[in-house]
Design an enzyme around this catalytic site. Structure first.
Site, short mmCIF file in Angstrom:
data_model
loop_
_atom_site.label_atom_id
_atom_site.label_comp_id
_atom_site.label_asym_id
_atom_site.label_seq_id
_atom_site.Cartn_x
_atom_site.Cartn_y
_atom_site.Cartn_z
CE LYS A 102 -4.01 -2.24 0.67
NZ LYS A 102 -3.60 -3.64 0.67
C1 LIG Z 1 -4.21 -4.78 0.24
C2 LIG Z 1 -3.39 -6.00 0.18
C3 LIG Z 1 -3.64 -7.01 -0.76
C4 LIG Z 1 -4.81 -6.94 -1.70
O1 LIG Z 1 -4.64 -5.95 -2.69
P1 LIG Z 1 -5.89 -5.40 -3.51
O2 LIG Z 1 -5.37 -4.30 -4.32
O3 LIG Z 1 -6.89 -4.94 -2.48
O4 LIG Z 1 -6.43 -6.53 -4.30
C5 LIG Z 1 -2.80 -8.09 -0.79
N1 LIG Z 1 -1.77 -8.21 0.07
C6 LIG Z 1 -1.51 -7.27 0.99
C7 LIG Z 1 -0.37 -7.48 1.93
C8 LIG Z 1 -2.29 -6.13 1.07
O5 LIG Z 1 -2.01 -5.20 1.99
#
Ligand SMILES: *Cc1c(COP(=O)(O)O)cnc(C)c1O
Length: 495
Positions: free
Chosen positions: A112
């Site tokens: 993120k």
């Molecule tokens: C948010 C997240 C995901 C999922 O990603 P999306 O874009 O919501 O599909 C997968 N792994 C981790 C560690 C995340 O923080």
């Protein structure tokens, strides 16, 4: 050529990128989508000589066409700096025949950060461009990782406040500790008594509350979203797929134009949608492999064409993927419906009403680039153990879901195309689950003891993000019921 942004739910006047970033969600509840996906205007060869920041500029300039070069470069340089613990920002690690694209070297050690370290700068720049005087209030629902990354991105940013809702019993202990120790007078963190979907639905409801918006405006506030529905998060995620390809090319791992596959551990469908956009910009990507955990609503969707959220919500060891309503899928649905807002709206209305919808045969054709599968809890743990035992590389639980699904894909298809697996979190963020997968004996140890043990067995230094929270005091201890979210927001803003 200018890119404008349409809502997925009505044919209203399209808006400029900066307006779409500011609003987050369209007034009609739809998501903003580019009216066309721009083609890369640099060759793969040229891109292969570029730094992360340079590649990011080459991608973002094509989407954010109302930003000046100076504005955009300024945002990029403020985002991708020493907050990342490596100059390359997103390293590729080859292990057991696949390339793991490590997207967790930012300040909160999950992917993120790739988008949330730039979003505050895009947002403030957008506010300035649109002569906004109100204070921007970021409202976010998190399944764990977005919350901390958004808090870290916005803490102390002048002209903004941030409110984060997370499921009180639905995040890892380290994720929770990261959030409740967040400093900054403009930050507010609340645990809700409900799951992530409850938090997300509550936030969406507050966003579309016109009366509240009016009241806020009167007091000098307006909402924006840091959730992955904001186009200002989606586009920065396109960059690392282009960068990964460019790095493979410059390292001689692939030939120019050679097709690669991409595997993405998926929850809200933002990360894999970014890979889909990269493919549509002309990046040679073959299959987009969508990996789910036991909440396998997307796997069922790709198999049957029916999206059905009426099922038990399962808490897994990959909590950031414990999602039954994948918000960003709406952008794909709109697209495979031939950019038909009415058709998309009909399906989304069915989703919020009956909790399910079915796409047409025609629309199914639009899914041929995707392959979906899932990994059970046991398969995920086994994958962590397999990688560790075979080469010493330690995956986090989310990346392990992707890695296990990749194994299933290869077994099923025999496809030997070179493959990039999006590695979305550091194993240090999910230490207990990771260590338990390697050996059950670790279960007796305390959280931070485990951190030190992981550091030893993986031969990786404990990340600064973890060191920080070892001793940090808890500064947020608010909790609320799902139907109290609006009240809580008003209290925090003092309105
Ligand atoms: C948010 C997240 C995901 C999922 O990603 P999306 O874009 O919501 O599909 C997968 N792994 C981790 C560690 C995340 O923080």
């Amino acid at each position: 050529m200018e890119v404008l942004y349409n809502s997925t739910r009505s044919k209203k006047n399209p808006v400029k990128a900066s307006e779409a970033i500011l609003k987050g969600l369209s007034d009609d509840g739809g998501l903003f989508v580019p009216d066309h996906i721009p083609a890369l205007d640099k060759s793969l060869k040229e891109l292969s000589d570029m730094s992360y920041q340079q590649v990011a500029y080459e991608v973002m300039k094509l989407f954010f066409t109302d930003f000046t070069e100076e504005e955009l470069k300024n945002c990029i340089n403020k985002a991708y700096d020493e907050k990342f613990d490596t100059e390359v920002i997103a390293p590729l690690v080859e292990a057991q025949g696949a390339y793991y694209l490590e997207l967790f070297h930012g300040s909160t050690i999950a992917f993120k950060d790739m988008a949330l370290s730039i979003l505050p700068h895009l947002l403030i720049t957008s506010a300035r461009k649109n002569k906004i005087k109100n204070e921007i209030v970021i409202l976010t629902a998190t399944s764990g990782d977005t919350g901390k990354a958004a808090l870290a991105g916005f803490a102390g940013v002048e002209g903004t406040r941030i409110i984060v809702f997370y499921p009180k019993n639905g995040v890892s202990p380290i994720q929770e500790k990261q959030m409740v120790t967040q400093k900054g007078d403009n930050t507010f963190v609340v645990g809700i008594h409900g799951n992530f979907d409850d938090a997300q639905t509550g936030v969406k409801k507050i966003f579309s509350d016109k009366e509240l918006a009016k009241e806020m405006d009167g007091k000098g506030f307006q909402f924006s979203s840091a959730n992955s529905i904001n186009i200002g998060r989606l586009v920065p995620q396109v960059c690392y797929y282009v960068y990964a390809y460019a790095k493979l090319l410059s390292e001689g791992k692939i030939a120019e134009g050679e097709t690669i596959n991409v595997v993405v551990p998926t929850g809200n469908f933002g990360n894999i949608l970014a890979a889909f956009y990269a493919k549509n910009m002309g990046l040679p990507i073959g299959k987009l492999i969508c990996a789910s955990n036991d909440n396998k609503v997307l796997y069922d969707f790709f198999r049957t064409g029916t999206y059905d959220r009426n099922r038990e919500f399962v808490l897994t060891t990959s909590p950031s993927m414990d999602i039954l309503i994948s918000s960003n899928l709406e952008r794909l649905i709109y697209r495979i419906a031939g950019n038909d807002a009415d058709k998309n709206k009909e399906l989304m209305t069915a989703l919020s009403g009956q909790g399910k919808y079915e796409i047409t045969e025609d629309m199914k054709q639009g899914l041929k680039d995707f392959y979906g599968n899932y990994a059970s809890e046991q398969e995920t743990a086994a994958e962590i153990a397999r990688l560790y035992e075979s080469c010493g590389y330690v995956l986090d639980t989310h990346t392990a879901v992707a890695s296990a699904v990749y194994g299933k894909y290869v077994k099923e298809t025999g496809d030997s195309t070179k493959t990039v697996i999006a590695s979305t979190a550091s194993p240090f963020k999910f230490t207990r689950s990771v260590m338990n997968a390697i050996d059950a004996k670790y279960d007796a140890m305390g959280d931070f003891e485990l951190v030190d043990e992981l550091s030893k067995i993986a031969n990786v230094k404990v990340p600064a993000a973890i060191e920080e929270i070892r001793t940090a005091p808890v500064v947020h201890d608010h909790q609320c019921e799902v139907d109290e979210m609006k009240k809580v927001v008003k209290e925090f803003l003092g309105i």
